[in-house]
Design an enzyme around this catalytic site. Structure first.
Site, PDB file in Angstrom:
ATOM      1  N   GLY A  26       0.756  -1.035  -0.076  1.00 21.33           N
ATOM      2  CA  GLY A  26      -0.188  -0.022   0.040  1.00 21.33           C
ATOM      3  C   GLY A  26       0.970   1.173   0.117  1.00 21.33           C
ATOM      4  N   CYS A  27       0.298   2.307   0.509  1.00 22.13           N
ATOM      5  CA  CYS A  27       1.100   3.400   0.565  1.00 22.13           C
ATOM      6  C   CYS A  27       2.416   3.475   1.493  1.00 22.13           C
ATOM      7  CB  CYS A  27      -0.045   4.638   1.523  1.00 22.13           C
ATOM      8  SG  CYS A  27       0.813   6.277   1.627  1.00 22.13           S
ATOM      9  N   PHE A  28       3.281   3.840   0.640  1.00 24.82           N
ATOM     10  CA  PHE A  28       4.709   3.730   1.443  1.00 24.82           C
ATOM     11  C   PHE A  28       4.974   4.651   2.583  1.00 24.82           C
ATOM     12  CE2 PHE A  28       6.735   5.938  -2.503  1.00 24.82           C
ATOM     13  CZ  PHE A  28       6.346   7.301  -2.154  1.00 24.82           C
ATOM     14  N   TRP A  29       4.178   5.686   2.693  1.00 26.11           N
ATOM     15  CA  TRP A  29       4.143   6.567   3.944  1.00 26.11           C
ATOM     16  C   TRP A  29       3.633   5.521   5.159  1.00 26.11           C
ATOM     17  CZ3 TRP A  29       0.672  10.963   2.007  1.00 26.11           C
ATOM     18  CH2 TRP A  29       1.573  11.697   0.889  1.00 26.11           C
TER      19      TRP A  29
END
Length: 194
Positions: A26-29
């Site tokens: 998913g979102c790397f953040w």
């Protein structure tokens, strides 16, 4: 005094077993914020992997045309945290049954994928995946892909340590912060000392 400090630093480095793992979940953040908390993890870097464009930009990756996934490259000391433990965190902190999607984030760049660095990681990942499939832990089939790391590009500087730098930004407050708090409760025994 400087010589003693230098010798201690060299002594400590010699006893580290530095390895790398690369995951897309998913979102790397979100992924970066979670893995940075693990004891034994030295550094987590957001980047792009698995695509066909050389040195892609965030905008190009988000277009879906480059076939890159948002990933985190994790530098860790294998004497402190095992690849198996990293796999456990990987699978327990995202939904590996949704194809090209994590929550409201939709697109091939958000796919669930493990990019293995060596044959040992490949074998461990495949064995863990088979075990999960057979366990019935999820009602839907797991769609996580396991592929050899062929390319990796570091994401733009403003993506690095995004949650640390922007904790009050809306996405961080409403999406990442609850994930991090849940993670801290479930994995409290393997977190870095605060």
């Amino acid at each position: 005094m400087k010589i003693i400090i230098f010798c201690i630093a060299i002594f400590n480095l010699n006893f580290m077993n530095i390895k790398y793992a690369t995951f897309g979940s998913g979102c790397f953040w979100c992924t970066e914020a979670i893995f940075e908390l693990l004891d034994g993890v030295i550094e987590v870097e957001s980047g792009y992997s698995g695509g066909n464009t050389i040195n892609p930009t965030y905008e190009e990756v988000c277009s879906g045309k480059t076939n890159h996934a948002e990933v985190t490259k994790i530098k860790y000391d294998a004497n402190k945290v095992s690849f198996i433990k990293l796999l456990e965190v990987f699978w327990k902190t995202h939904d590996p049954t949704t194809l090209n999607r994590q929550g409201a984030d939709v697109g091939t760049q958000y796919r669930s994928i493990i990019f293995y660095h060596d044959l040992e990681q490949k074998k461990l990942s495949e064995t863990y995946l088979e075990k999960l499939d057979n366990s019935g832990a999820w009602l839907s089939p797991i769609v996580t892909k396991i592929e050899k790391l062929e390319n990796y590009y570091k994401a733009e500087s403003y993506h690095q340590d995004y949650f640390k730098i922007n904790p009050t930004q809306a996405y961080c407050s409403y999406v990442i912060s609850p994930k991090v708090e849940k993670f801290k409760k479930v994995f409290s025994n393997i977190l870095k000392e605060q």
